[in-house]
Design a protein around this motif. Structure first.
Motif, short mmCIF file in Angstrom:
data_model
loop_
_atom_site.label_atom_id
_atom_site.label_comp_id
_atom_site.label_asym_id
_atom_site.label_seq_id
_atom_site.Cartn_x
_atom_site.Cartn_y
_atom_site.Cartn_z
N PRO A 118 6.24 -13.28 4.62
CA PRO A 118 6.34 -14.31 3.57
C PRO A 118 5.04 -14.55 2.82
CG PRO A 118 6.25 -15.34 5.74
CD PRO A 118 6.36 -13.85 5.97
N ARG A 119 3.91 -14.06 3.35
CA ARG A 119 2.62 -14.29 2.69
C ARG A 119 2.27 -13.22 1.69
NH1 ARG A 119 -0.61 -14.21 8.15
NH2 ARG A 119 0.77 -12.38 8.25
N TRP A 120 3.03 -12.13 1.68
CA TRP A 120 2.74 -11.00 0.79
C TRP A 120 3.67 -11.02 -0.42
CZ3 TRP A 120 1.86 -5.85 3.91
CH2 TRP A 120 0.75 -6.02 4.74
N ARG A 121 3.13 -10.59 -1.55
CA ARG A 121 3.97 -10.37 -2.71
C ARG A 121 4.82 -9.11 -2.50
NH1 ARG A 121 2.06 -13.62 -7.02
NH2 ARG A 121 -0.06 -14.40 -6.65
N VAL A 122 5.93 -9.05 -3.21
CA VAL A 122 6.88 -7.96 -3.03
C VAL A 122 6.24 -6.60 -3.30
CG1 VAL A 122 8.94 -6.90 -4.07
CG2 VAL A 122 8.96 -9.31 -3.41
N GLY A 123 5.38 -6.52 -4.32
CA GLY A 123 4.71 -5.26 -4.64
C GLY A 123 3.89 -4.74 -3.47
N ARG A 124 3.20 -5.65 -2.78
CA ARG A 124 2.39 -5.23 -1.64
C ARG A 124 3.27 -4.80 -0.47
NH1 ARG A 124 -1.96 -9.02 1.72
NH2 ARG A 124 -2.65 -7.38 3.15
N ILE A 125 4.40 -5.50 -0.28
CA ILE A 125 5.33 -5.16 0.81
C ILE A 125 5.85 -3.74 0.64
CG2 ILE A 125 7.62 -5.67 1.75
CD1 ILE A 125 7.03 -8.65 1.19
N ILE A 126 6.27 -3.40 -0.59
CA ILE A 126 6.84 -2.08 -0.84
C ILE A 126 5.76 -1.00 -0.81
CG2 ILE A 126 8.09 -0.67 -2.54
CD1 ILE A 126 9.49 -3.22 -3.44
N ALA A 127 4.55 -1.36 -1.22
CA ALA A 127 3.46 -0.38 -1.28
C ALA A 127 2.84 -0.09 0.08
CB ALA A 127 2.38 -0.85 -2.25
N GLU A 128 3.11 -0.93 1.07
CA GLU A 128 2.46 -0.76 2.39
C GLU A 128 2.71 0.63 2.99
OE1 GLU A 128 2.00 -3.11 6.64
OE2 GLU A 128 3.80 -3.37 5.44
N PRO A 129 3.95 1.16 3.00
CA PRO A 129 4.13 2.51 3.54
C PRO A 129 3.37 3.57 2.74
CG PRO A 129 6.24 1.37 3.33
CD PRO A 129 5.24 0.55 2.61
N LEU A 130 3.24 3.38 1.44
CA LEU A 130 2.50 4.33 0.62
C LEU A 130 1.02 4.34 0.99
CD1 LEU A 130 4.17 3.55 -2.83
CD2 LEU A 130 4.62 5.51 -1.33
N GLN A 131 0.47 3.15 1.25
CA GLN A 131 -0.94 3.06 1.65
C GLN A 131 -1.17 3.75 2.99
OE1 GLN A 131 -1.38 -1.18 1.60
NE2 GLN A 131 -1.80 -1.29 -0.60
N HIS A 133 0.80 6.28 4.36
CA HIS A 133 1.16 7.70 4.41
C HIS A 133 0.66 8.52 3.22
CE1 HIS A 133 3.73 7.23 7.93
NE2 HIS A 133 4.26 6.16 7.38
N CYS A 134 0.25 7.86 2.16
CA CYS A 134 -0.21 8.58 0.96
C CYS A 134 -1.59 8.05 0.55
CB CYS A 134 0.78 8.41 -0.19
SG CYS A 134 2.49 8.81 0.24
N PRO A 135 -2.61 8.27 1.38
CA PRO A 135 -3.93 7.70 1.10
C PRO A 135 -4.57 8.23 -0.17
CG PRO A 135 -4.03 9.29 2.90
CD PRO A 135 -2.59 9.08 2.61
N ASP A 136 -4.13 9.39 -0.65
CA ASP A 136 -4.73 9.96 -1.87
C ASP A 136 -4.08 9.43 -3.15
OD1 ASP A 136 -6.38 11.51 -0.27
OD2 ASP A 136 -4.94 13.17 -0.18
N MET A 137 -3.05 8.63 -3.03
CA MET A 137 -2.37 8.10 -4.21
C MET A 137 -3.23 7.03 -4.88
SD MET A 137 1.48 6.42 -4.45
CE MET A 137 2.32 7.98 -4.18
N SER A 138 -3.40 7.12 -6.18
CA SER A 138 -4.21 6.14 -6.91
C SER A 138 -3.46 4.82 -7.03
CB SER A 138 -4.54 6.67 -8.30
OG SER A 138 -3.37 6.74 -9.10
N ARG A 139 -4.18 3.78 -7.38
CA ARG A 139 -3.57 2.47 -7.53
C ARG A 139 -2.50 2.48 -8.62
NH1 ARG A 139 -5.04 -2.60 -5.93
NH2 ARG A 139 -4.24 -4.34 -7.16
N ALA A 140 -2.80 3.17 -9.74
CA ALA A 140 -1.84 3.24 -10.85
C ALA A 140 -0.57 3.98 -10.42
CB ALA A 140 -2.47 3.92 -12.05
N MET A 142 0.55 4.21 -7.42
CA MET A 142 1.25 3.37 -6.44
C MET A 142 2.06 2.28 -7.14
SD MET A 142 -0.48 1.92 -2.94
CE MET A 142 -1.20 3.54 -2.63
N GLU A 143 1.48 1.68 -8.15
CA GLU A 143 2.21 0.65 -8.90
C GLU A 143 3.41 1.24 -9.63
OE1 GLU A 143 0.20 -2.09 -11.35
OE2 GLU A 143 -1.36 -2.58 -9.89
N GLN A 144 3.24 2.44 -10.16
CA GLN A 144 4.35 3.10 -10.83
C GLN A 144 5.47 3.40 -9.85
OE1 GLN A 144 3.32 6.75 -12.83
NE2 GLN A 144 5.42 7.14 -13.53
N ARG A 145 5.11 3.84 -8.64
CA ARG A 145 6.10 4.14 -7.61
C ARG A 145 6.83 2.86 -7.19
NH1 ARG A 145 10.05 7.03 -5.67
NH2 ARG A 145 10.15 7.11 -3.39
#
Length: 335
Positions: A118-131, A133-140, A142-145
């Motif tokens: 409940p303390r995280w925004r939805v974008g961060r919740i969905i991006a957590e697996p990407l962070q 498993h995909c450490p080379d993915m840029s912030r932009a 990740m946001e697009q994904r």
């Protein structure tokens, strides 16, 4: 690295068992003269899941369905047996070498109110697996994904700045599905994903899951106690009772010609919505204490067809046409 043939099942479970020590403390056992207590949550279950298939597991509460789910994604270790995903042991998920395996199978949990921070925004919740498993993915990237995933489950990209409490239960489960799809998995374990939702919302989420399966070639293990939901989504159905698989069959075969007495009991308890005049029969008896299950076939105290063999000998699963059933009465043609 071992690879699997295209014709082999994606998931293979062989004699899987998971026991839990639920004993009182050492001092209490000493003072009260008690022995150790073991809960056999899953006790020798075997099944396969083909690519693109939906296998549903059904049964009363406490039969071991959710334990199977956690075994398949590595949250619990096996007491006995083996589980393979595309030819590789599921135990590899805990190793560095098996890290790539983790992103190919994910889980959707039962309660969308408890499974999202409940303390995280939805974008961060969905991006957590990407962070993770995909450490080379840029912030932009990740946001697009994240935007793509929100659109995939029927939400808006603008929703990523909101918190979970700003969404309904059905929308929260869509967020959970988006998070599970972030790493482009092949296999999803769905532990009663619609049971906490209103009936109208259940249908929307189920239709979304079927659509995603067709578009992305997903494979599902779908756990439910709702046979109407299972009839809608499953290709095959496995029926569990006290930690064991008593019947597994193609959906149409199981609903039209159930073989195991327990399966028949569950289906007879469904209300007759087609008004055919068939009487509804409530489920008889109670589930025995799982800490002290009956000997032989564990269903025999509730079974109208039980005999002496059922009381002393556990039935082995045998193939009857397209159905695998563990029942002495079926094997001896007493039904």
């Amino acid at each position: 690295m071992q690879t699997a043939s295209v014709h082999e099942p994606l998931v293979k479970v062989d004699d899987a068992a998971r026991y839990f020590d639920v004993s009182a403390s050492w001092l209490d056992r000493l003072l009260q003269g008690k022995q150790r207590s073991t809960l056999r949550a899953v006790d020798g279950v075997s099944f396969d899941i083909a690519r693109g298939e939906t296998l549903a597991l059904v049964g009363e509460s406490g039969c071991g369905k959710s334990t199977i789910a956690r075994l398949l994604v590595g949250l619990y270790g096996l007491t006995r047996g083996a589980i393979h995903f595309e030819g590789q042991p599921i135990a590899a998920l805990a190793t560095r070498e098996g890290r790539h395996l983790r992103q190919r199978l994910q889980m959707i949990f039962q309660d969308p109110y408890a499974s999202l921070d409940p303390r995280w925004r939805v974008g961060r919740i969905i991006a957590e697996p990407l962070q993770a498993h995909c450490p080379d993915m840029s912030r932009a990237e990740m946001e697009q994904r994240v935007d793509e995933l929100l659109g995939l489950v029927g939400l808006n990209a603008a929703d990523k700045v909101k918190y979970p409490h700003q969404f309904s239960g059905g929308q929260r489960q869509r967020i959970s599905i988006a998070r599970a799809l972030a790493t482009q998995p092949e296999f999803l374990v769905c532990d009663e994903p619609t049971s906490a939702l209103d009936v109208s919302v259940q249908a929307q989420v189920l239709n979304l899951m079927k659509d995603l399966q067709q578009r992305m070639g997903l494979t599902y293990l779908f756990i439910s106690h709702n046979l109407a939901v299972v009839h809608h989504i499953a290709d095959r159905v496995g029926v569990m009772y006290l930690g064991r698989m008593v019947e597994i069959a193609p959906k149409r075969e199981l609903f039209a010609h159930p073989r195991h007495p327990y399966t028949r009991m569950l289906l007879d308890a469904i209300p007759d919505l087609n008004m055919t005049g068939k009487a509804r029969t409530p489920v008889a008896g109670e589930v025995p204490n799982p800490l002290n299950p009956p000997p032989g076939c564990t269903f025999h105290p509730r079974c109208p067809h039980a005999n002496e063999r059922c009381r002393r000998e556990a039935p082995a699963p045998l193939l009857h046409g397209a159905t695998t059933v563990a029942c002495h009465a079926v094997q001896e043609a007493r039904l």
